[in-house]
Design a protein around this motif. Structure first.
Motif, PDB file in Angstrom:
ATOM      1  N   GLY A 219       0.748  -1.178  -0.146  1.00 26.68           N
ATOM      2  CA  GLY A 219       0.047   0.005   0.017  1.00 26.68           C
ATOM      3  C   GLY A 219       0.757   1.157  -0.194  1.00 26.68           C
ATOM      4  N   ARG A 220       0.152   2.284   0.112  1.00 22.71           N
ATOM      5  CA  ARG A 220       1.021   3.637   0.174  1.00 22.71           C
ATOM      6  C   ARG A 220       1.813   3.711   1.525  1.00 22.71           C
ATOM      7  NH1 ARG A 220       2.063   6.385  -4.179  1.00 22.71           N
ATOM      8  NH2 ARG A 220       0.023   6.288  -5.659  1.00 22.71           N
ATOM      9  N   HIS A 221       3.050   4.326   1.278  1.00 21.04           N
ATOM     10  CA  HIS A 221       3.802   4.573   2.517  1.00 21.04           C
ATOM     11  C   HIS A 221       3.113   5.322   3.561  1.00 21.04           C
ATOM     12  CE1 HIS A 221       7.427   5.472   5.022  1.00 21.04           C
ATOM     13  NE2 HIS A 221       8.000   4.477   4.419  1.00 21.04           N
ATOM     14  N   PRO A 222       2.954   4.964   4.588  1.00 22.37           N
ATOM     15  CA  PRO A 222       2.502   5.744   5.779  1.00 22.37           C
ATOM     16  C   PRO A 222       3.002   7.150   5.923  1.00 22.37           C
ATOM     17  CG  PRO A 222       3.915   4.088   6.949  1.00 22.37           C
ATOM     18  CD  PRO A 222       3.786   3.516   5.470  1.00 22.37           C
ATOM     19  N   LYS A 227       5.636   7.196  -2.106  1.00 24.46           N
ATOM     20  CA  LYS A 227       6.379   5.848  -2.015  1.00 24.46           C
ATOM     21  C   LYS A 227       5.034   4.750  -1.787  1.00 24.46           C
ATOM     22  CE  LYS A 227      10.415   5.544  -0.269  1.00 24.46           C
ATOM     23  NZ  LYS A 227      11.420   5.484   0.756  1.00 24.46           N
ATOM     24  N   MET A 228       5.652   3.296  -2.249  1.00 21.95           N
ATOM     25  CA  MET A 228       4.951   2.405  -1.721  1.00 21.95           C
ATOM     26  C   MET A 228       5.695   1.485  -1.054  1.00 21.95           C
ATOM     27  SD  MET A 228       2.310   2.684  -3.723  1.00 21.95           S
ATOM     28  CE  MET A 228       1.389   1.265  -3.583  1.00 21.95           C
ATOM     29  N   ALA A 229       5.053   0.668   0.149  1.00 23.82           N
ATOM     30  CA  ALA A 229       5.494  -0.052   1.000  1.00 23.82           C
ATOM     31  C   ALA A 229       4.884  -1.402   1.381  1.00 23.82           C
ATOM     32  CB  ALA A 229       5.600   0.784   2.219  1.00 23.82           C
ATOM     33  N   ILE A 271       8.277  -4.863  -7.899  1.00 21.35           N
ATOM     34  CA  ILE A 271       9.745  -5.500  -7.409  1.00 21.35           C
ATOM     35  C   ILE A 271      10.727  -4.958  -6.478  1.00 21.35           C
ATOM     36  CG2 ILE A 271      11.677  -6.499  -8.664  1.00 21.35           C
ATOM     37  CD1 ILE A 271       9.930  -7.196 -11.319  1.00 21.35           C
ATOM     38  N   ARG A 272      10.592  -3.474  -6.885  1.00 19.02           N
ATOM     39  CA  ARG A 272      11.805  -2.494  -6.135  1.00 19.02           C
ATOM     40  C   ARG A 272      11.071  -2.841  -4.646  1.00 19.02           C
ATOM     41  NH1 ARG A 272      10.840   2.856  -8.999  1.00 19.02           N
ATOM     42  NH2 ARG A 272      12.341   3.524  -7.644  1.00 19.02           N
ATOM     43  N   VAL A 273       9.783  -2.659  -4.155  1.00 26.94           N
ATOM     44  CA  VAL A 273       9.431  -2.761  -2.846  1.00 26.94           C
ATOM     45  C   VAL A 273       9.796  -3.953  -2.069  1.00 26.94           C
ATOM     46  CG1 VAL A 273       7.630  -2.467  -1.314  1.00 26.94           C
ATOM     47  CG2 VAL A 273       7.962  -0.891  -3.106  1.00 26.94           C
ATOM     48  N   HIS A 274       9.405  -5.328  -3.004  1.00 24.77           N
ATOM     49  CA  HIS A 274       9.381  -6.516  -2.391  1.00 24.77           C
ATOM     50  C   HIS A 274      11.017  -6.955  -2.181  1.00 24.77           C
ATOM     51  CE1 HIS A 274       5.301  -8.763  -3.116  1.00 24.77           C
ATOM     52  NE2 HIS A 274       5.361  -7.743  -2.267  1.00 24.77           N
ATOM     53  N   MET A 275      12.023  -6.732  -3.327  1.00 24.64           N
ATOM     54  CA  MET A 275      13.095  -7.086  -3.055  1.00 24.64           C
ATOM     55  C   MET A 275      13.830  -6.100  -1.954  1.00 24.64           C
ATOM     56  SD  MET A 275      13.459  -9.568  -4.925  1.00 24.64           S
ATOM     57  CE  MET A 275      15.287  -9.835  -4.586  1.00 24.64           C
TER      58      MET A 275
END
Length: 343
Positions: A219-222, A227-229, A271-275
């Motif tokens: 979801g959205r970065h808090p 950014k996503m998170a 992919i960027r967030v997961h890795m």
């Protein structure tokens, strides 16, 4: 008669919340910018003029109307007016609407596009790093969409000029475009049904396991809303990435690994967030990576190298594989890693 044939993806409803990378927010027709004449009534006497005008032309935002006041494009009885002026209720207000950047975003522009495949229904494009896919805040021109409209003017009749999914500006690789509304709709529904094969190559810092599946909602970065998170919020959406480590090397004496990622979902920056979430951020990722490592490469080391789908018209399975972008290939060479063969 009872049929066991699987439902056609084109018959499934579009779910705009399914996948962030699927373009379902199709743009409406352009806004009418013809001059507007308003006859004020005594009922508005004593009110601020900008509020009166905004209430009478709700199709335009207040901030946009304010800009027109400041630019002299709103006149009362033929004379330029100010938004803070008082309305008396017997005036004639004329407005000369001015185009906002988004109103002219769909302008054809001669932008070079690398066409991997073209037929009557679809285009497959090798998008270079640095090219924005479609217009948005800060990028109202010079996008892939503008280039599509220039080369194929008929795409003006298809929402988003046929674009069905996104790649980040600094991610290179394969994208598919529907040349007709029917093809575009079918492709979107294939993406929603998770039958489109999307395979990426990424260079990450460190040495992850040989293979694994990251099943972490996003979801959205808090705090940083751009950014996503990975998130446990009730608003987080499912996100699944399968990866395999193909090779290892080193950059500036730091270990790096080439990983192949297959998306089951397509969340923004997935992919960027997961890795990064498992401790192996992408080389060159200035948004999600560590600041002191960002100069190692001028963009995130991510390339969409394989795309597989069912042709919207023929029903045949189609698949395309492309080599790494030149800058990514040079990066691998610097890390002592050979390019993987396309199989």
């Amino acid at each position: 008669m009872i049929s066991n044939v699987a439902p056609n993806s084109a018959d499934l409803p579009i779910d705009p919340d399914f996948d962030d990378e699927i373009v379902t927010d199709f743009a409406p027709a352009g806004t009418d910018l013809s001059p507007i004449t308003l006859e004020l009534s005594p009922a508005v006497c004593g009110q601020r003029l900008d509020k009166v005008v905004a209430s009478m032309v709700p199709q335009f935002s207040r901030s946009r109307i304010q800009l027109w006041f400041e630019g002299g494009h709103v006149k009362v009885d033929g004379k330029p007016a100010r938004g803070k002026d008082t309305a008396y209720g017997d005036e004639t207000v004329t407005i000369e609407p001015q185009a906002a950047p988004e109103d002219t975003a769909y302008t054809p522009e001669p932008i070079e596009l690398d066409i991997v495949h073209e037929d009557d229904d679809i285009l497959v494009i090798n998008k270079p790093a640095g090219l924005v896919v479609h217009p948005g805040a800060g990028n109202w021109s010079g996008t892939m969409l503008n280039g599509l409209l220039h080369r194929w003017p008929q795409l003006a009749n298809v929402p988003r000029a046929g674009i069905v999914h996104r790649l980040d500006k600094d991610t290179s690789g394969l994208m598919v475009v529907g040349k007709t509304l029917a093809a575009q709709t079918d492709l979107v529904r294939q993406l929603q049904a998770r039958t489109v094969k999307r395979e990426y190559l990424a260079l990450v810092w460190g040495t992850p396991h040989l293979s694994a599946t990251i099943d972490s909602p996003m979801g959205r970065h808090p705090r940083e809303r751009v950014k996503m998170a990975v998130s446990t919020s009730l608003n987080a959406k499912p996100a699944i990435t399968h990866y395999e480590r193909l090779a290892s090397g080193a950059l500036d004496r730091r270990p790096v690994s080439l990983v192949q990622c297959r998306l089951e979902t397509g969340r923004t920056h997935q992919i960027r967030v997961h890795m990064q979430s498992i401790g192996f951020g992408l080389v060159g990722d200035a948004v999600y990576g560590k600041t002191h490592l960002a100069p190692a490469f001028h963009r995130q080391a991510l390339h969409a190298r394989r795309l597989g789908l069912t042709h919207p018209s023929t029903g045949e399975h189609c698949e395309w594989v492309i080599p790494l972008a030149a800058d990514f290939a040079e990066l691998l060479e610097s890390a002592g890693i050979e390019q993987p063969e396309a199989v």
